[in-house]
Design a protein around this motif. Structure first.
Motif, PDB file in Angstrom:
ATOM      1  N   ILE A  57       0.875  -1.300  -0.040  1.00 36.13           N
ATOM      2  CA  ILE A  57       0.149  -0.041  -0.035  1.00 36.13           C
ATOM      3  C   ILE A  57       0.909   1.269   0.266  1.00 36.13           C
ATOM      4  O   ILE A  57       0.590   2.269  -0.825  1.00 36.13           O
ATOM      5  N   SER A  58       2.015   1.121   0.765  1.00 37.82           N
ATOM      6  CA  SER A  58       2.755   2.454   0.734  1.00 37.82           C
ATOM      7  C   SER A  58       3.471   2.713  -0.473  1.00 37.82           C
ATOM      8  O   SER A  58       4.022   3.716  -0.807  1.00 37.82           O
ATOM      9  N   PHE A  59       3.977   1.614  -0.998  1.00 35.06           N
ATOM     10  CA  PHE A  59       4.409   1.582  -2.480  1.00 35.06           C
ATOM     11  C   PHE A  59       3.401   2.245  -3.364  1.00 35.06           C
ATOM     12  O   PHE A  59       3.946   2.921  -4.294  1.00 35.06           O
ATOM     13  N   VAL A  60       2.219   2.079  -3.172  1.00 33.67           N
ATOM     14  CA  VAL A  60       1.212   2.497  -4.106  1.00 33.67           C
ATOM     15  C   VAL A  60       1.168   4.030  -3.820  1.00 33.67           C
ATOM     16  O   VAL A  60       0.718   5.006  -4.738  1.00 33.67           O
ATOM     17  N   VAL A  61       1.221   4.559  -2.592  1.00 35.49           N
ATOM     18  CA  VAL A  61       1.143   5.975  -2.238  1.00 35.49           C
ATOM     19  C   VAL A  61       1.506   6.843  -3.003  1.00 35.49           C
ATOM     20  O   VAL A  61       1.006   7.805  -3.672  1.00 35.49           O
ATOM     21  N   PRO A  62       3.145   6.772  -3.597  1.00 37.02           N
ATOM     22  CA  PRO A  62       3.751   7.741  -4.220  1.00 37.02           C
ATOM     23  C   PRO A  62       3.161   7.918  -5.700  1.00 37.02           C
ATOM     24  O   PRO A  62       2.790   8.955  -6.456  1.00 37.02           O
ATOM     25  N   VAL A  63       2.484   6.644  -6.121  1.00 35.02           N
ATOM     26  CA  VAL A  63       1.841   6.761  -7.544  1.00 35.02           C
ATOM     27  C   VAL A  63       0.616   7.344  -7.191  1.00 35.02           C
ATOM     28  O   VAL A  63       0.062   8.023  -8.263  1.00 35.02           O
ATOM     29  N   LEU A  64      -0.085   7.042  -6.334  1.00 31.27           N
ATOM     30  CA  LEU A  64      -1.429   8.243  -6.149  1.00 31.27           C
ATOM     31  C   LEU A  64      -1.000   9.435  -5.890  1.00 31.27           C
ATOM     32  O   LEU A  64      -2.069  10.352  -6.482  1.00 31.27           O
ATOM     33  N   ILE A  65      -0.048   9.591  -5.163  1.00 29.65           N
ATOM     34  CA  ILE A  65       0.154  11.435  -4.954  1.00 29.65           C
ATOM     35  C   ILE A  65       0.514  12.084  -6.498  1.00 29.65           C
ATOM     36  O   ILE A  65       0.028  13.143  -6.625  1.00 29.65           O
ATOM     37  N   LEU A  66       1.091  11.148  -7.376  1.00 31.90           N
ATOM     38  CA  LEU A  66       1.375  11.722  -8.810  1.00 31.90           C
ATOM     39  C   LEU A  66       0.142  11.195  -9.596  1.00 31.90           C
ATOM     40  O   LEU A  66       0.642  11.147 -10.910  1.00 31.90           O
ATOM     41  N   GLY A  67      -1.088  11.088  -9.234  1.00 36.39           N
ATOM     42  CA  GLY A  67      -1.916  10.330 -10.015  1.00 36.39           C
ATOM     43  C   GLY A  67      -2.348  11.297 -11.369  1.00 36.39           C
ATOM     44  O   GLY A  67      -2.190  10.391 -12.245  1.00 36.39           O
TER      45      GLY A  67
END
Length: 355
Positions: free
Chosen positions: A234-244
């Protein structure tokens, strides 16, 4: 923290002071952006504005001196990125040359400094080790995000505002995690970007150019890599979501070019901001809509990092489905590309017949 806030204020003020001088320098060295059928602006514009962001941020770094073992490598990479950006703003470098510069900067950080994602903890137990793939994955992340920020730099204040929202989110989460280097660097660059945004918001007096877009993309990618490496899925996905916003825009641009059988590097006028303009939104309204989308992504990233695994998975599914529907509705890939909307139409039609 008071020292950090004072440094941010200095960076903001320096960016405000430096930008008019950079504007004059841009005209002097020929770093200008001329109108064409793909551009939104109607007059010749200076496009070296990112230099003001970079110089202000580096002065802020020298004042505050946040430090970790990778600092010098990160700064060296940023210098290479900015040099490539300056040359491109003046001479319009070939795509291959720009990519080579980005790759060298990423190589220094990932291979020499060792800043890379080596494994993630899976949601339901166990770990996924990337092994030798950790290096190409990390380099791809840096180069990909660097170009994603560059691709959305198509309207006044768009890349600067989206980058600022991403930096706020990354810095805030790094503060919660106790990462002083990522927090301070993120806020220094944020303050420098906001100072420049005073001149870059519609109607813009200067563009950040590749100097700014590549620098911001590079630093955001590296800071997010530092802040969220070797953690949970989930934390790995967090920066992806931040830069969505920039990531999804880049993703659909790739799909669009594959569907239309065009080269991946081919420029077009079908990015998110172009689609919103075609729908009738004004220049300023389009930028503010995308700011709002970026803020929602940032908020979801924070929620995701604190939520239970099953809640996070539901959020991810909903976000992906919503992105696809939005892309189809505004024609982000193609006017006829509407697989989900067609399925929904069939379902509604079937339900209507049953009733």
């Amino acid at each position: 923290m008071l020292y950090l806030y004072l440094t941010m204020l200095i960076c903001f003020a320096l960016s405000v002071i430096f930008t008019p001088f950079v504007k004059k320098l841009a005209f002097l060295v020929g770093a200008t952006d001329k109108p064409n059928q793909r551009k939104v602006h109607q007059k010749i514009m200076p496009r070296l504005g990112g230099l003001a962001i970079y110089v202000s941020a580096m002065i802020g770094y020298l004042i505050l001196r946040p430090w970790n073992e990778d600092s010098l490598y990160i700064l060296l990479g940023s210098l290479i990125i900015v040099a490539v950006g300056i040359l491109d703003d003046i001479y319009e470098l070939p795509a291959k040359v720009k990519f080579l510069g980005q790759f060298v900067a990423a190589f220094i950080v990932v291979v020499i400094a060792g800043v890379q994602v080596t494994f993630i903890n899976l949601p339901f137990g166990g770990q996924l080790h990337f092994g030798m793939l950790s290096i190409p994955i990390s380099i791809l992340w840096i180069v990909g995000i660097t170009n994603a920020i560059n691709l959305i730099d198509g309207l006044d204040g768009l890349a600067a505002g989206v980058s600022a929202i991403a930096l706020i989110t990354i810095s805030g989460m790094a503060l919660i995690m106790g990462d002083w280097f990522v927090t301070s660097m993120g806020l220094i660059i944020l303050a420098s970007t906001l100072g420049f945004l005073l001149y870059n918001f519609h109607p813009a007096k200067i563009f950040m150019g590749d100097t700014g877009a590549l620098f911001l993309g590079y630093m955001i990618s590296v800071l997010s890599l530092l802040g969220f490496k070797n953690v949970t899925f989930i934390s790995f996905v967090v920066p992806v979501l931040i830069l969505g916003v920039p990531i999804s825009d880049t993703f659909f641009a790739i799909i669009r070019r594959i569907v239309k059988k065009q080269p991946l590097s081919a420029p077009d006028k079908s990015h998110l901001h172009h689609c919103l303009l075609r729908l009738g939104y004004s220049h300023r309204e389009t930028v503010l809509i995308i700011y709002g989308m970026s803020a929602v992504f940032g908020l979801l990233a924070i929620i995701l990092s604190q939520a239970a695994v099953w809640v996070s998975m539901i959020i991810l599914v909903v976000v992906l489905l919503a992105l696809e529907i939005i892309a189809e509705k505004i024609g982000l890939v193609d006017a006829n590309y509407r697989p989900i909307l067609k399925i929904m139409r069939v379902i509604r039609y079937a339900n209507g017949k049953q009733n």
